[in-house]
Design a protein around this motif. Sequence first.
Motif, PDB file in Angstrom:
ATOM      1  N   ALA A 241       0.656  -1.118   0.359  1.00  0.00           N
ATOM      2  CA  ALA A 241      -0.393  -0.004   0.166  1.00  0.00           C
ATOM      3  C   ALA A 241       0.877   1.719   0.030  1.00  0.00           C
ATOM      4  O   ALA A 241       0.367   2.369  -0.573  1.00  0.00           O
ATOM      5  CB  ALA A 241      -0.398  -0.150   0.791  1.00  0.00           C
ATOM      6  N   LYS A 244       2.257   2.345  -3.565  1.00  0.00           N
ATOM      7  CA  LYS A 244       0.650   2.713  -4.634  1.00  0.00           C
ATOM      8  C   LYS A 244      -0.531   3.921  -3.795  1.00  0.00           C
ATOM      9  O   LYS A 244      -0.658   3.649  -2.818  1.00  0.00           O
ATOM     10  CB  LYS A 244       0.475   1.736  -5.558  1.00  0.00           C
ATOM     11  CG  LYS A 244       1.109   1.522  -6.855  1.00  0.00           C
ATOM     12  CD  LYS A 244       0.613   0.981  -8.105  1.00  0.00           C
ATOM     13  CE  LYS A 244       1.415   0.738  -9.083  1.00  0.00           C
ATOM     14  NZ  LYS A 244       0.668  -0.235  -9.762  1.00  0.00           N
ATOM     15  N   MET A 247      -5.260   1.294  -2.397  1.00  0.00           N
ATOM     16  CA  MET A 247      -5.356  -0.711  -2.452  1.00  0.00           C
ATOM     17  C   MET A 247      -6.693  -0.843  -2.393  1.00  0.00           C
ATOM     18  O   MET A 247      -7.561  -0.638  -1.873  1.00  0.00           O
ATOM     19  CB  MET A 247      -4.598  -0.962  -1.584  1.00  0.00           C
ATOM     20  CG  MET A 247      -3.138  -0.461  -1.635  1.00  0.00           C
ATOM     21  SD  MET A 247      -2.179  -1.405  -3.521  1.00  0.00           S
ATOM     22  CE  MET A 247      -2.395  -2.961  -2.545  1.00  0.00           C
ATOM     23  N   HIS A 249      -9.143  -4.125  -1.224  1.00  0.00           N
ATOM     24  CA  HIS A 249      -8.766  -5.149  -0.369  1.00  0.00           C
ATOM     25  C   HIS A 249     -10.277  -6.122  -0.503  1.00  0.00           C
ATOM     26  O   HIS A 249     -11.126  -5.730  -0.322  1.00  0.00           O
ATOM     27  CB  HIS A 249      -8.253  -5.252   1.181  1.00  0.00           C
ATOM     28  CG  HIS A 249      -7.452  -3.586   1.337  1.00  0.00           C
ATOM     29  ND1 HIS A 249      -6.037  -4.398   1.014  1.00  0.00           N
ATOM     30  CD2 HIS A 249      -7.543  -2.689   0.999  1.00  0.00           C
ATOM     31  CE1 HIS A 249      -5.252  -2.939   1.453  1.00  0.00           C
ATOM     32  NE2 HIS A 249      -5.919  -2.589   0.902  1.00  0.00           N
ATOM     33  N   SER A 292      -5.303  -8.380  -1.788  1.00  0.00           N
ATOM     34  CA  SER A 292      -5.323  -6.841  -1.833  1.00  0.00           C
ATOM     35  C   SER A 292      -4.660  -6.928  -3.484  1.00  0.00           C
ATOM     36  O   SER A 292      -3.869  -7.154  -4.180  1.00  0.00           O
ATOM     37  CB  SER A 292      -4.383  -5.977  -1.116  1.00  0.00           C
ATOM     38  OG  SER A 292      -4.877  -6.274   0.237  1.00  0.00           O
ATOM     39  N   TYR A 293      -5.022  -5.913  -4.173  1.00  0.00           N
ATOM     40  CA  TYR A 293      -4.644  -5.416  -5.578  1.00  0.00           C
ATOM     41  C   TYR A 293      -4.765  -3.640  -5.725  1.00  0.00           C
ATOM     42  O   TYR A 293      -5.336  -2.930  -5.159  1.00  0.00           O
ATOM     43  CB  TYR A 293      -5.654  -6.078  -6.652  1.00  0.00           C
ATOM     44  CG  TYR A 293      -6.644  -7.122  -6.726  1.00  0.00           C
ATOM     45  CD1 TYR A 293      -5.820  -8.515  -7.478  1.00  0.00           C
ATOM     46  CD2 TYR A 293      -6.993  -7.457  -5.437  1.00  0.00           C
ATOM     47  CE1 TYR A 293      -6.194  -9.605  -7.888  1.00  0.00           C
ATOM     48  CE2 TYR A 293      -7.366  -8.981  -5.190  1.00  0.00           C
ATOM     49  CZ  TYR A 293      -7.061  -9.676  -6.253  1.00  0.00           C
ATOM     50  OH  TYR A 293      -6.816 -11.452  -6.504  1.00  0.00           O
ATOM     51  N   ALA A 294      -4.214  -3.907  -6.655  1.00  0.00           N
ATOM     52  CA  ALA A 294      -3.592  -2.371  -6.541  1.00  0.00           C
ATOM     53  C   ALA A 294      -4.601  -1.775  -8.038  1.00  0.00           C
ATOM     54  O   ALA A 294      -4.930  -0.305  -8.232  1.00  0.00           O
ATOM     55  CB  ALA A 294      -2.629  -1.858  -6.866  1.00  0.00           C
ATOM     56  N   SER A 318     -11.343   0.387  -0.078  1.00  0.00           N
ATOM     57  CA  SER A 318     -10.522   0.665  -1.339  1.00  0.00           C
ATOM     58  C   SER A 318     -10.310   1.813   0.092  1.00  0.00           C
ATOM     59  O   SER A 318     -10.681   2.293   0.495  1.00  0.00           O
ATOM     60  CB  SER A 318     -11.558   0.985  -1.895  1.00  0.00           C
ATOM     61  OG  SER A 318     -11.776   0.488  -2.977  1.00  0.00           O
TER      62      SER A 318
END
Length: 320
Positions: A241, A244, A247, A249, A292-294, A318
């Motif tokens: 996190a 960037k 994030m 989740h 978790s993703y950017a 988010s």
Amino acid sequence: MVLEHYISDLLYRYNCVVVPGFGAFLTQKTTARINQDTNTFFAPSKSVAFNGQLISNDGLLVSYVSESEKISFEDALSNIEERVKWWKYILKEESSLTLKNIGLLTTNAEGKILFQPASEPNYLTSSFGLSNFNSIPVTREVLKEEVEAMEEKIPFVISPERRENNGFRPYLKYAAILLLAFSTGVTGYRIYQQQRSNEQVVRQDAQEYVTKQIQKATFFDIAPLELPTVTVAAKTNVVPANEKGEMHHIVAGAFRIKANADRKIEELQEKGFDAAYFGTNAYGLHVVTYASYANATDALRALRVIKRTQSKDAWLLSKK
């Protein structure tokens, strides 16, 4: 496979359970009521209805059968389709089909399916333990009519009387008025204090109830057994996190006890998820994430897969 057993289980938790290719069983909450003719009191409940137009597979029933029977999603769907064919055959040949704890299905002359819900069980979980009961009607006497009848037979005559002044002291009258006013004020003050005390008790009870509900709050799946392993998304999308801005989740649950959160993380990691401990929320609950993703698009795509195959209670958080 007893398909109606799984439908009955889901009706306790969902308002709509679709049987692919057959129809949907719907529930609606009804309030408590009384039968004036029999003096029977009925507890709040969920009324069950059937809609033969809703036949598209939403994945709820198939996923539950797959998890309960420990078979693949495709095999569960195939078993349900075979069961639906048998139900349709019974309705065509015998014109009626009884589903235990759900109701009776019949076909009319036009070939349409009619549904009569079962009287038991009560699918409203908040009414658990409440049963119907009969009450003896209350007979009230009309005293006014009796008094009027007595007055017609025995007239009342009020004759004026003269009060003799035998040393009556006028100041006693004023003293009695003051005493009455004082006693009235004391009584009113006591009532006021009692009301304030009751209000404080009610507020305290309400606060304790809200606190308990918050402590109980958790997200969980309905799987009675282990779920099949599903690969959601490539782990290359996961970035720290602090590298960037925002994030995304996918939240798997929130637990009051940290040890339960750790066990959930181990369980998800064994299934191939990049599960992690997110931290505590505003209510002091320990939050666990699937991954978790950017990238928001990747996160939404993974969330749809998880909600369809793992848990419908998963949701996206988010945060920067």
